[in-house]
Design an enzyme around this catalytic site. Structure first.
Site, PDB file in Angstrom:
ATOM      1  N   ASP A 216       0.827  -1.196   0.000  1.00  0.00           N
ATOM      2  CA  ASP A 216       0.000   0.000   0.000  1.00  0.00           C
ATOM      3  C   ASP A 216       0.874   1.264   0.000  1.00  0.00           C
ATOM      4  O   ASP A 216       1.847   1.351   0.750  1.00  0.00           O
ATOM      5  CB  ASP A 216      -0.853  -0.041   1.285  1.00  0.00           C
ATOM      6  CG  ASP A 216      -1.953   0.981   1.306  1.00  0.00           C
ATOM      7  OD1 ASP A 216      -2.849   0.905   0.458  1.00  0.00           O
ATOM      8  OD2 ASP A 216      -1.926   1.869   2.191  1.00  0.00           O
ATOM      9  N   GLU A 277       1.636  -0.545  -4.983  1.00  0.00           N
ATOM     10  CA  GLU A 277       0.680   0.505  -5.306  1.00  0.00           C
ATOM     11  C   GLU A 277       1.476   1.800  -5.234  1.00  0.00           C
ATOM     12  O   GLU A 277       1.727   2.333  -4.162  1.00  0.00           O
ATOM     13  CB  GLU A 277      -0.474   0.548  -4.298  1.00  0.00           C
ATOM     14  CG  GLU A 277      -1.530   1.560  -4.710  1.00  0.00           C
ATOM     15  CD  GLU A 277      -2.196   2.301  -3.543  1.00  0.00           C
ATOM     16  OE1 GLU A 277      -3.295   2.817  -3.750  1.00  0.00           O
ATOM     17  OE2 GLU A 277      -1.618   2.387  -2.452  1.00  0.00           O
TER      18      GLU A 277
HETATM   19  C1  GLC Z   1      -4.330   2.929  -0.641  1.00  0.00           C
HETATM   20  C2  GLC Z   1      -5.520   2.023  -0.473  1.00  0.00           C
HETATM   21  C3  GLC Z   1      -6.676   2.845   0.012  1.00  0.00           C
HETATM   22  C4  GLC Z   1      -6.312   3.481   1.334  1.00  0.00           C
HETATM   23  C5  GLC Z   1      -5.028   4.273   1.232  1.00  0.00           C
HETATM   24  C6  GLC Z   1      -4.469   4.593   2.589  1.00  0.00           C
HETATM   25  O1  GLC Z   1      -4.489   3.849  -1.647  1.00  0.00           O
HETATM   26  O2  GLC Z   1      -5.784   1.353  -1.667  1.00  0.00           O
HETATM   27  O3  GLC Z   1      -7.847   2.083   0.139  1.00  0.00           O
HETATM   28  O4  GLC Z   1      -7.339   4.318   1.761  1.00  0.00           O
HETATM   29  O5  GLC Z   1      -4.022   3.543   0.575  1.00  0.00           O
HETATM   30  O6  GLC Z   1      -3.990   3.434   3.206  1.00  0.00           O
END
Ligand code: GLC
Length: 553
Positions: A216, A277
């Site tokens: 994340d 991500e």
């Molecule tokens: C990422 C996740 C999202 C979350 C954010 C903070 O973007 O996919 O759902 O709110 O991180 O952790």
């Protein structure tokens, strides 16, 4: 079943090391998948009761969004304890059972790791609050004194990703930084203790048999906050900080963290996988996807792609080239727990991401559900034919639309509460799945569901779609099974076609053709093995994809 630890040189030779390169990975948002104990929240027992469903879909792996203890200030992305299971979701013993059940069916498991921030209930944050300014406990997070005569003003005017200030004051007057909600304090990755603790967390899950991780906010872990702190306007000015040396994002030194992680991953056989991500420019994504780093990074271009053949061609071309540079395979994803479901996006006359439509409660334009599902099926089939990993989000195999009319009183997403009037939040793609045509929470559980389901939800249920051979569910099963059969080397060659048609060939005489135009087009010669909608004799209608196999003589 647990993983075996090998020396790095053995690990390189380990079996099945490339399983992820062309995998179909199914994302489960655990709280909304299946609820076995009837408390309205999905759980591990619920997932366990559906492993045969998962296997039957034809996927290779499951990615599970956070299932850790959490106050759910951000749907579980606010983690209280990285090495445990939320008691509402299950137990560690049930987690082990799930790993075993998936592995028994040759399915891999990827879990979400949230290393940019913890929750404010994490024991280390509580210790930081108690220990006071200047303490080693406070150094695990990002604390600063405030501005103004009595420190009553935040250290900087920064806004958090969900809206509202990015600094929150604590009882003794100091402020802490949170890129997201105030319940999500950012870790201080300059502190060795944090690095060691995450290595411990990764090994904890790897030793329990996990096959990989989704990381994340992978671009934001390391920070360098110059004094005085830059203003928000300065942070946003690309001329002020060289690429790789921004105070908060995509710093070159974040790769030092991932180099250590990669070393740990390679001690397992097969080496653990990881997908970043990372919200960074495409050319920077290569770093996260490299073999010395996480190994793969999400390409989010398709989350925004409109119904436009040129856009698709460019996205495919660019991302295959980038994957070539990093040595990773590309990823293809249309839907996840953060965006409007693609069956709805493609049914909106304006195209795009559907944010305004969401904000208007579905009134700013009229969603054409049939068109949306037809186009969603067409683009999904197109993506399943591409070299690389396909990431699916729970419910897309049912053609589930976004739920736009969740009452304010039932909303959960912090993006809604912190950014009222500007953003509606992501609850509409997180509504618990419909398993049955009727009954309590449409078979999600024996009680209510934690987010309200619309009355028509049963029309998209697994039970309803099982009974209809032309359903999206049957289509996904056929498509994923065929993908398995046909997929070979990670190569693609373009086929000459009219401007409105996206057509390419994969090794082994497998061709995918998508008609983005308004008129039907002639199909290439060969055997149609699947189509996303009805064909028009030997012609491919608008809004449809077909796969054709050209049999060798
Ligand atoms: C990422 C996740 C999202 C979350 C954010 C903070 O973007 O996919 O759902 O709110 O991180 O952790």
């Amino acid at each position: 079943m647990t993983n075996t630890t090998l020396s790095p040189s053995d690990a390189l030779l380990g079996p099945d090391a490339d399983w992820w390169r062309q995998a179909a990975v199914y994302q489960i948002y655990p709280r909304s998948f299946a609820d076995a104990n009837g408390d309205g929240v999905g759980d591990l027992r619920g997932i366990l009761s559906r492993v045969d469903y998962l296997k039957g879909l034809g996927i290779d792996a499951v990615w599970m969004s956070p299932f850790y203890p959490s106050a759910l200030a951000d749907g579980g992305y606010d983690v209280d304890d990285y090495r445990d299971v939320d008691p509402r979701i299950g137990t560690l013993a049930e987690f082990d059972e799930l790993v075993a059940a998936l592995h028994a069916r040759s399915l891999k498991l990827i879990v979400d790791i949230v290393p940019n921030h913890s929750s404010d209930r994490h024991v280390w944050f509580q210790e930081a609050l108690a220990a006071g300014p200047g303490s080693p406990e406070r150094d695990r997070y990002i604390f600063r004194d405030g501005l103004g005569e009595n420190g009553e003003l935040p250290p900087a005017d920064w806004t958090s990703t969900f809206g509202g200030p990015a600094w929150t004051r604590v009882a003794d007057g100091q402020w802490y930084f949170h890129m997201f909600a105030k319940e999500q304090p950012d870790w201080n990755w300059a502190n060795r203790e944090i690095r060691d603790d995450f290595l411990k967390t990764l090994a904890f899950w790897a030793d329990r048999g996990v096959d990989g991780f989704r990381i994340d906010v992978a671009h934001a872990l390391t920070k360098r906050l110059p004094e005085p702190l830059p203003t928000a306007a300065e942070l946003a000015d690309p001329t002020l900080f060289p690429v790789g040396d921004h105070p908060l994002s995509d710093r070159d030194d974040v790769q030092e963290v991932y180099a250590e992680w990669r070393e740990l991953f390679n001690r397992y056989s097969p080496p653990l996988t990881a997908v970043a991500e990372a919200w960074v420019p495409a050319d920077r994504r290569v770093r996260y996807a490299s073999r010395d780093s996480l190994g793969q990074a999400f390409n989010f271009d398709l989350l925004r792609a409109t119904w436009n053949p040129e856009e698709f061609r460019t996205i495919i071309r660019d991302n295959l080239a980038l994957a070539g540079q990093s040595g990773a395979s590309s990823t293809w994803v249309f839907s996840n727990h953060d965006v409007v479901r693609h069956a709805s996006r493609y049914g909106l006359p304006s195209g795009g991401e559907g944010r305004e439509w969401l904000l208007s409660g579905g009134t700013s334009e009229v969603e054409d559900r049939d068109l949306g599902v037809a186009r969603a099926r067409a683009v999904s089939l197109l993506a399943f034919a591409l070299p690389g990993s396909a990431y699916l989000y729970q419910g897309e195999e049912l053609g589930l639309p976004e739920v736009v009319d969740i009452p304010e009183s039932e909303r959960q997403d912090p993006a809604f509460f912190r950014n009222r009037g500007v953003e509606i939040g992501r609850d509409g793609c997180r509504v618990p799945l419909p398993w049955t045509t009727e009954g309590s929470s449409f078979g999600f559980g024996s009680g209510d569901s934690h987010l309200p389901q619309p009355v028509w939800w049963g029309d998209y249920s697994v039970e309803t779609e099982e009974a209809d051979d032309s359903s999206t569910l049957h289509f996904y099963r056929r498509a994923l099974a065929l993908r398995h059969e046909l997929q070979t080397a990670e190569e693609l060659s373009w086929i000459d076609a009219p401007e409105s048609v996206v057509a390419f060939r994969r090794p082994g005489g497998w061709v995918s053709v998508t008609n983005f135009g308004v008129e039907s087009v002639e199909l290439p010669a060969g055997r149609v093995v699947i189509a996303s909608g009805a064909l028009d004799g030997d012609r491919l209608p608008a809004d449809t994809t077909a796969w054709i196999v050209v049999d060798a003589d």
